[in-house]
Design a protein around this motif. Structure first.
Motif: not given
Length: 762
Positions: A395-403
């Motif tokens: 989940d954190l990686s998804r936010h860091l990549e951009g949502t």
């Protein structure tokens, strides 16, 4: 104070009493099905489901010494313990059933709360001694049973053998746990009721007793059997006010007047008005019963003899003997018992279909409440922690990549990056080719405005050309250049002057750079906290959320230290002016030099510039030429013709080139150099700094699985005592544990009750 109802003694919900007097569950017409329903209610109460549902019951209440115990004895045919003070300290449930077999009584204990008064799941029912066949043994058994109820931490079996002379204090003063008496035999009515502790006017136990009584009578399906002693003034009686509070219309209260043989001379009429339902009217009316006096009890009067004496009293003693036949149905224990049996049976019949629906709804609500709770701790805590960390990292990686969405991490950082760009751009040197602020001039020429258009398609031209508030005049630049000359030739000025101006600009970049870094870190930390809370928020009691956040904060701080060193390195690079983008730099220098020269010439050659401007206007317009315009036109034409004669073809605007060199031209060159380099350097810098922060912190937070490894190591998921640590992390808060336990116990009660209901319908 009175109930707001009619004087009728019959509830609209119930059928009228039959004329033959055969009433209630003992009537053969009703005995089979109604007794089955009564047994069902008794079984439902055995499950403890009355804590969740409103089961039909009769609760006997009244003041202490109001004859409540004697009334119960007359209905049940047993003798209750008698002692000074409050003798009943827990509910006593009497389940009576008619049978052709010999009389018997089975005593049991029903525990619905633990020693701390907290509800149990499934009610615990314990037999208390062998079946009793001798009525004289019941009193002592009840006394021992109450002792067991009031000492919940002691094995109840011990109280079957305890010495009655033992006066040790009980563990609790009162209890919601119940003594159950199962009585059957000939001449036993089909009826169930619960005897509650007698209420007192004052004392430390007053509130406790009233709370216990209220627990029963506040339920809409509780029939309140209110006992009132005729030997005591009405105003001093306890119970009526409490009954009226929860049964304001008097629809489910049955009044009973006790000790009618002790009415003072002259007071009979007042109490007779109660029996006639003229005083404090109730929908089911008032009854009066007479029990044996103390002397008769001590002499061992039997239950049958007591009933005969009661019938004789009401049949022969005035004024009772002279009452109308309709009123005489309100006299005597037998009539009261029959009426109570009828009311209870009618209420059970009415409530059964409702109970089934209510039970199903309660089960659904309980299941939903359990689903709303966090998952219970896993039986494999290490695996659960690994799973939690893995889901969190995804989940954190998804936010860091951009949502997508305005609340995304990168969306919140972007305005900060734009502000950083503007802050750096605002450090552009504010060079002035004249010694006054040209922005304050009202007659800025068109060619100067046009010369600045080369920036208009890139950004806010004005803020770039004159970024800094402090103006740098050309005379100051020239003075500084002259002071910097050492061994240079007369027409050369050292580069160090341009370098110093550039160094002053770069020095202003550190603060915006730090602001961008700090704000980005703050936004990142806030987003990380949200993601942590989403995945570990239910594990605060075991300190898991705090521990994860501590590890993340330390890891981010380390990443931040590395990133800040990178930013400092980028700042150091910019302090050494250099670019390989020659064309880009040269193009900007030429444009800024033309801009500054045009501004300079508009000041030092203003007359010539004005005349050439008027010449161009005169050439384009042949109408309305003034005398002075004609003179300028003729003079300029002569000059252009003379130059043409010597072989020089020149246009009017190019006559400016014939002017002598500007003595401040070196300063213009320095200004153009610095300003052009700023355009090259600032655009490079406003890309490099955000990119470095994004690469090292945002995208780099888990590069090479460093964060994930830090979490595993910091949480101690592997190694010695890892299982215990993980189990502690997953420990639930006490309120969640209690809530889940209560709901599970409630579900057990409801499921047991559902099974009892299903057995009836099947």
């Amino acid at each position: 104070m009175s109930f707001e109802t009619s004087h009728s003694a019959t509830s609209d919900e119930f059928e009228a009493l039959p004329d033959n007097g055969s009433v209630g569950l003992s009537d053969p017409q009703f005995s089979s099905s109604r007794r089955q329903m009564l047994d069902l209610i008794n079984r439902l109460q055995s499950t403890g489901v009355q804590a969740d549902m409103d089961l039909p019951t009769i609760a006997v209440i009244g003041s202490q010494s109001a004859g409540k115990s004697s009334l119960i004895e007359s209905i049940s045919g047993i003798t209750l313990p008698r002692a000074s003070g409050t003798c009943t300290r827990c509910p006593t449930e009497c389940r009576l059933s008619s049978s052709d077999e010999e009389w018997r009584c089975l005593v049991s204990l029903r525990f619905t709360t633990d020693s701390q008064g907290k509800p149990l799941g499934q009610a615990r029912n314990e037999s208390f001694g062998e079946v009793i066949f001798d009525k004289s043994q019941v009193e002592d058994r009840i006394r021992r049973a109450q002792r067991a109820i009031l000492n919940p931490n002691t094995d109840s079996v011990k109280f079957l053998e305890y010495d009655r002379s033992d006066s040790s204090a009980a563990e609790v003063a009162f209890s919601m746990n119940c003594i159950c008496l199962h009585i059957s035999g000939k001449n036993v009515a089909d009826l169930s009721f619960v005897d509650l502790p007698g209420m007192i006017a004052s004392g430390s136990d007053k509130d406790i007793i009233e709370t216990l009584v209220t627990t029963y009578i506040k339920k809409p399906s509780c029939i309140i059997l209110l006992t009132v002693a005729c030997e005591t003034d009405w105003e001093n009686q306890r119970g009526f006010d409490l009954a009226q509070k929860y049964d304001r219309d008097g629809k489910r209260t049955v009044g009973v007047l006790t000790k009618p043989d002790r009415i003072d001379r002259g007071d009979h009429e007042r109490w007779i008005r109660f029996v006639k339902n003229e005083m404090q009217p109730l929908e089911n009316g008032w009854f009066s019963v007479k029990q044996p006096d103390t002397q008769a009890v001590q002499e061992g009067i039997t239950w049958e003899e007591a009933r005969v004496q009661e019938e004789t009293f009401f049949a022969q003693v005035a004024p009772w003997a002279g009452l109308d036949a309709g009123i005489r149905h309100q006299l005597g224990t037998s009539n009261l018992t029959e009426r109570l049996s009828f009311i209870l049976s009618a209420l059970i019949a009415k409530r059964l279909p409702e109970l089934r629906d209510e039970l199903q709804k309660l089960i659904q609500q309980t299941e939903e409440a359990l689903r709303q709770l966090p998952k219970p701790p896993s039986s494999d805590p290490q695996r659960e922690i690994l799973h939690l960390v893995s889901d969190f990292m995804q989940d954190l990686s998804r936010h860091l990549e951009g949502t997508p969405g305005e609340s995304g991490l990168l969306q919140e950082i972007r305005p900060v990056q734009v502000a950083f760009k503007k802050a750096i751009r605002a450090t552009a040197p504010n060079f002035r080719a004249s010694n006054y602020d040209e922005d304050d001039s009202d007659d800025e020429s068109e060619n100067r405005k046009a010369s600045r258009d080369f920036l208009a398609n890139e950004e806010d031209a004005k803020s770039v050309v004159h970024g800094s508030r402090e103006a740098i005049n050309i005379s100051d630049v020239m003075e500084r250049a002259s002071q910097a000359i050492t061994r240079e030739l007369p027409d050369h000025y050292p580069f160090v002057v341009s370098k110093e101006y550039i160094a002053l600009i770069i020095a202003k970049w550190e603060s915006p750079c730090r602001t961008l870094f700090d704000t980005t870190m703050h936004i990142l930390l806030a987003h990380v906290k949200k993601v942590v809370a989403r995945h570990f928020g239910t594990f605060t009691h075991g300190n898991l959320q705090h521990q994860v956040m501590a590890i993340l904060s330390e890891h981010l701080a380390q990443c931040g230290t590395t990133t800040m060193k990178q930013l400092e390195w980028l700042l150091e690079l910019e302090k050494q002016p250099r670019t390989l983008n020659d064309h880009y730099y040269s193009d900007y220098k030429d444009k800024f030099l033309a801009l500054y020269r045009g501004s300079r010439q508009s000041v030092i050659s203003a007359p010539l510039v004005d005349k050439l401007g008027r010449y161009s206007a005169s050439v384009s317009s042949t109408l309305y030429r003034s005398t002075s315009d004609v003179a300028i036109l003729n003079g300029t034409n002569k000059a252009l013709a003379g130059l043409s004669e010597i072989g020089l073809t020149v246009k009017a605007p190019e006559l400016m080139k014939l002017l002598p060199p500007d003595p401040l031209e070196p300063a213009l060159q320095i200004m153009a150099t610095v300003r052009a380099y700023f355009q090259v350097a600032y655009k490079r810098f406003v890309d490099n700094v955000p990119n470095a922060i994004d690469y090292d912190i945002i995208l780099g937070i888990n590069r090479d699985r460093r964060l994930e490894d830090a979490l595993y190591k910091g949480l101690g998921i592997t190694g010695a005592d890892a299982g215990k640590r993980c189990s502690d992390y997953l420990a639930e808060p006490p309120q969640i544990v209690t809530r889940r336990r209560d709901l599970q116990k409630r579900r057990e009660r409801l499921e047991s009750a559902k099974k009892e209901l299903m057995d009836l319908w099947l």
